[in-house]
Design a protein around this motif. Structure first.
Motif, PDB file in Angstrom:
ATOM      1  N   TRP A 131       0.902  -1.312   0.003  1.00 12.04           N
ATOM      2  CA  TRP A 131       0.218  -0.086   0.122  1.00 12.04           C
ATOM      3  C   TRP A 131       0.826   1.362  -0.035  1.00 12.04           C
ATOM      4  O   TRP A 131       2.178   1.396   0.772  1.00 12.04           O
ATOM      5  CB  TRP A 131      -0.882   0.039   1.242  1.00 12.04           C
ATOM      6  N   PHE A 132       0.723   2.329  -0.821  1.00 14.11           N
ATOM      7  CA  PHE A 132       1.405   3.418  -0.958  1.00 14.11           C
ATOM      8  C   PHE A 132       0.621   4.646  -0.887  1.00 14.11           C
ATOM      9  O   PHE A 132      -0.658   4.517  -1.290  1.00 14.11           O
ATOM     10  CB  PHE A 132       2.237   3.391  -2.413  1.00 14.11           C
ATOM     11  N   HIS A 133       0.753   5.487  -0.109  1.00 15.92           N
ATOM     12  CA  HIS A 133      -0.069   6.692   0.181  1.00 15.92           C
ATOM     13  C   HIS A 133       0.899   8.078   0.166  1.00 15.92           C
ATOM     14  O   HIS A 133       2.110   8.007   0.751  1.00 15.92           O
ATOM     15  CB  HIS A 133      -0.671   6.762   1.662  1.00 15.92           C
TER      16      HIS A 133
ATOM     17  N   ASP B  32      -3.663   7.001  -3.431  1.00 13.09           N
ATOM     18  CA  ASP B  32      -3.507   5.629  -2.800  1.00 13.09           C
ATOM     19  C   ASP B  32      -3.534   4.660  -3.678  1.00 13.09           C
ATOM     20  O   ASP B  32      -4.361   4.502  -4.419  1.00 13.09           O
ATOM     21  CB  ASP B  32      -4.584   5.664  -1.662  1.00 13.09           C
ATOM     22  N   GLN B  33      -2.562   3.950  -3.287  1.00 13.46           N
ATOM     23  CA  GLN B  33      -2.334   2.908  -4.658  1.00 13.46           C
ATOM     24  C   GLN B  33      -1.987   1.332  -3.867  1.00 13.46           C
ATOM     25  O   GLN B  33      -1.103   1.392  -2.854  1.00 13.46           O
ATOM     26  CB  GLN B  33      -1.211   3.122  -5.550  1.00 13.46           C
TER      27      GLN B  33
ATOM     28  N   ARG C 231      -5.529   2.158  -8.157  1.00 15.25           N
ATOM     29  CA  ARG C 231      -5.065   3.475  -8.033  1.00 15.25           C
ATOM     30  C   ARG C 231      -6.237   4.519  -7.666  1.00 15.25           C
ATOM     31  O   ARG C 231      -7.022   4.344  -8.513  1.00 15.25           O
ATOM     32  CB  ARG C 231      -4.168   4.262  -9.052  1.00 15.25           C
ATOM     33  N   ASP C 232      -6.149   5.020  -6.768  1.00 11.90           N
ATOM     34  CA  ASP C 232      -7.200   6.023  -6.250  1.00 11.90           C
ATOM     35  C   ASP C 232      -6.835   7.338  -6.153  1.00 11.90           C
ATOM     36  O   ASP C 232      -5.928   7.654  -5.294  1.00 11.90           O
ATOM     37  CB  ASP C 232      -7.950   5.540  -4.876  1.00 11.90           C
ATOM     38  N   THR C 233      -7.205   8.269  -6.941  1.00 11.28           N
ATOM     39  CA  THR C 233      -6.637   9.774  -6.810  1.00 11.28           C
ATOM     40  C   THR C 233      -8.015  10.503  -6.904  1.00 11.28           C
ATOM     41  O   THR C 233      -9.320  10.023  -6.932  1.00 11.28           O
ATOM     42  CB  THR C 233      -6.094  10.172  -8.110  1.00 11.28           C
TER      43      THR C 233
END
Length: 398
Positions: A218-220, A247-248, A269-271
Motif C-alpha cells: 500500500w502506498f500513500h 492511494d495505491q 489507484r485511487d486519486t
C-alpha cells in the motif's frame, strides 16, 4: 615496550582486540551512446538524425563493523549533444545501511525496484522516472527515504517514510522521442499544499512459498505519474505537470514451475480524479540447451489491461506483448531480446530489439532498436511514430 605488551608477553592478559577496519571500494562505468534516427523528425527543433551523449556513473562503497554498516554513494552525469534537458546530473544513491539480526535500516537516497513482468512495471511506485534517459520508463531517479525492513518467518515487511518528492524529467524541445507539445517542468503544480515536501508512506510484504514469489503493498502519497495541463507561458503553449495525491495498492506474483515462469502485476489507484484497476500478466517459457548447445531460448507473452480503456494515460491499456530472449551462456555473456507489442484499441504496434556482449573484463557493447507504427492521433505513441532509431552503447567498467 609498553605495560600492556609486557602483560601480554607474560601471559597475564589475552590478545589485544583488533582495530575495526573499514573496507573501501570504488567502481563504476563510463558510457558513450550514439543514436541514429531512421526518419525525419516530426516536430520543430528536431532537425538532426544522429545524437551522441556520454555518461559517467562512479560508485563509492564503504563497509565497517564487520559488514554490519555500509555506505554507498553513486553520482550520475549525462552530457547530450542536442538536448539541454537530457544533459543532467543526479545522485542515484547516497545511503547508509545498518544490518541487525532480523532487520535492516536503510536511509538516504536509494533506488527500490518492485515488479516481475518484462514489458511494463505497474507496481513499481517508489522512485520517480528519469524519462530523459529513455522512453521505456526503466531509468529512475534516487528517492529520499527511511526504510525499515523486518525479516520474519511469514515474510519480509518493509516500512517506508519518503520525505520529499522528485519531479519527473522530460525531453526538451530540441530532443526526440517526445510529445508534440513540450513539457515545461517550471509550470509544475501539486494537489497537496505541501508540494514537493509532502511526506509519503508505503508498506510492502513479500514472501516465497515454494515455487511462488509474492508481494503486496500500500502506498500513500504523491503520484509519480503526473497529469498534464495546457498552460501558456510567454506566448508559447506547454504541457504543465500536475501531481495528484493517491492511494495505491499493488500485488505481484511470480511462479517458477519447471521451464515456465508465470508473472502477474496488478494495481488499484485511487486519486481525486479517478479510481481504476490495471494489470499486466503473462509467462516466459525457456528451451534449455537448444540444438544441443549451451544456449537457452525463452519465449515471452504478456497482456496489459487498464480499466479506463481508451481514456487511459498509459500505453499498455489493451496491449499484447510477444517476445523472445536468447542467452548464449558464453564467457562474454551474449544476450538478445526481441519483442513486439500490439495495441488492440488503436491498432498500433512497436518493436524493440536489445543485444549485448561483454569484451574482456571491462567493456560491454550493446545495440538497441526501437521502431514505432501509429496512425491514430489519439494514440499516445502517435507523437513518436517517426522516432524509429538504432542505439549503439559502449560501456567501460572500472
Amino acid at each position: 615496550m609498553n605495560s600492556k605488551r609486557l602483560l601480554l608477553a607474560a601471559g597475564l592478559i589475552t590478545a589485544l582486540p583488533a582495530q575495526a577496519e573499514t573496507y573501501y571500494e570504488m567502481s563504476g562505468k563510463i558510457t558513450a551512446e550514439a543514436r541514429y534516427f531512421t526518419q525525419d523528425a516530426q516536430f520543430q527543433n528536431q532537425d538532426y538524425s544522429s545524437n551522441l551523449s556520454f555518461t559517467v556513473e562512479p560508485e563509492f562503497y564503504w563497509e565497517w563493523n564487520d559488514g554490519i554498516d555500509n555506505l554507498t554513494f553513486t553520482p550520475y552525469l549525462r552530457v547530450d549533444e542536442n538536448d539541454n534537458e537530457r544533459t543532467h546530473g543526479d545522485i542515484r544513491e547516497l545511503s547508509w545501511i545498518h544490518i541487525g539480526e532480523d532487520w535492516e535500516l536503510r536511509t538516504g537516497l536509494r533506488k527500490v525496484f518492485w515488479g516481475v513482468t518484462e514489458f511494463q512495471h505497474l507496481v513499481d511506485v517508489i522512485n520517480q522516472t528519469d524519462s530523459v534517459e529513455d522512453f521505456d520508463g526503466e531509468d529512475k531517479l534516487g528517492q529520499q527515504m527511511i526504510n525499515l525492513s523486518l525479516v520474519r518467518d511469514w515474510g519480509i515487511v518493509d516500512l517506508y517514510l519518503l520525505p520529499g518528492f522528485r519531479e519527473r524529467t522530460f525531453v526538451g524541445e530540441d530532443g526526440r522521442v517526445r510529445s508534440g507539445i513540450v513539457v515545461n517542468r517550471d509550470l509544475a503544480s501539486y494537489e497537496s499544499s505541501a508540494g514537493e515536501h509532502h511526506l509519503d508512506t508505503a508498506i510492502r510484504w513479500s514472501h516465497t512459498l515454494g515455487d511462488f514469489d509474492l508481494g503486496a503493498y500500500w502506498f500513500h502519497g504523491t503520484n509519480r505519474d503526473p497529469k498534464f495541463l495546457l498552460k501558456n507561458s510567454e506566448g508559447t503553449t506547454y504541457l504543465a505537470p500536475y501531481y495528484e495525491q493517491m492511494d495505491q495498492i499493488g500485488f505481484d506474483l511470480q511462479a517458477t514451475i519447471d521451464s515456465w515462469l508465470w508473472k502477474l502485476e496488478t494495481i488499484n489507484r485511487d486519486t481525486s480524479s479517478e479510481n481504476y484497476w490495471a494489470a499486466q500478466g503473462g509467462f516466459e517459457y525457456t528451451f534449455y540447451g537448444i540444438q544441443e548447445s549451451a544456449a537457452d531460448l525463452g519465449v515471452l507473452m504478456e497482456y496489459g489491461w487498464d480499466e479506463r480503456g481508451e481514456d487511459a494515460d498509459a500505453a499498455g491499456q489493451n496491449d499484447l506483448f510477444l517476445g523472445a530472449r536468447l542467452t548464449l551462456n558464453d564467457a562474454s555473456s551474449t544476450e538478445m531480446l526481441a519483442g513486439i507489442s500490439h495495441d488492440f484499441d488503436y491498432h498500433s504496434h512497436s518493436l524493440i530489439i536489445e543485444a549485448s556482449r561483454r569484451y574482456g573484463d571491462n567493456w560491454k557493447l550493446s545495440l538497441d532498436g526501437r521502431f514505432f507504427s501509429s496512425n491514430d492521433p489519439m494514440d499516445l505513441s502517435y507523437s513518436i511514430k517517426q522516432d524509429d532509431h538504432l542505439q549503439l552503447t559502449v560501456e567501460h567498467y572500472f
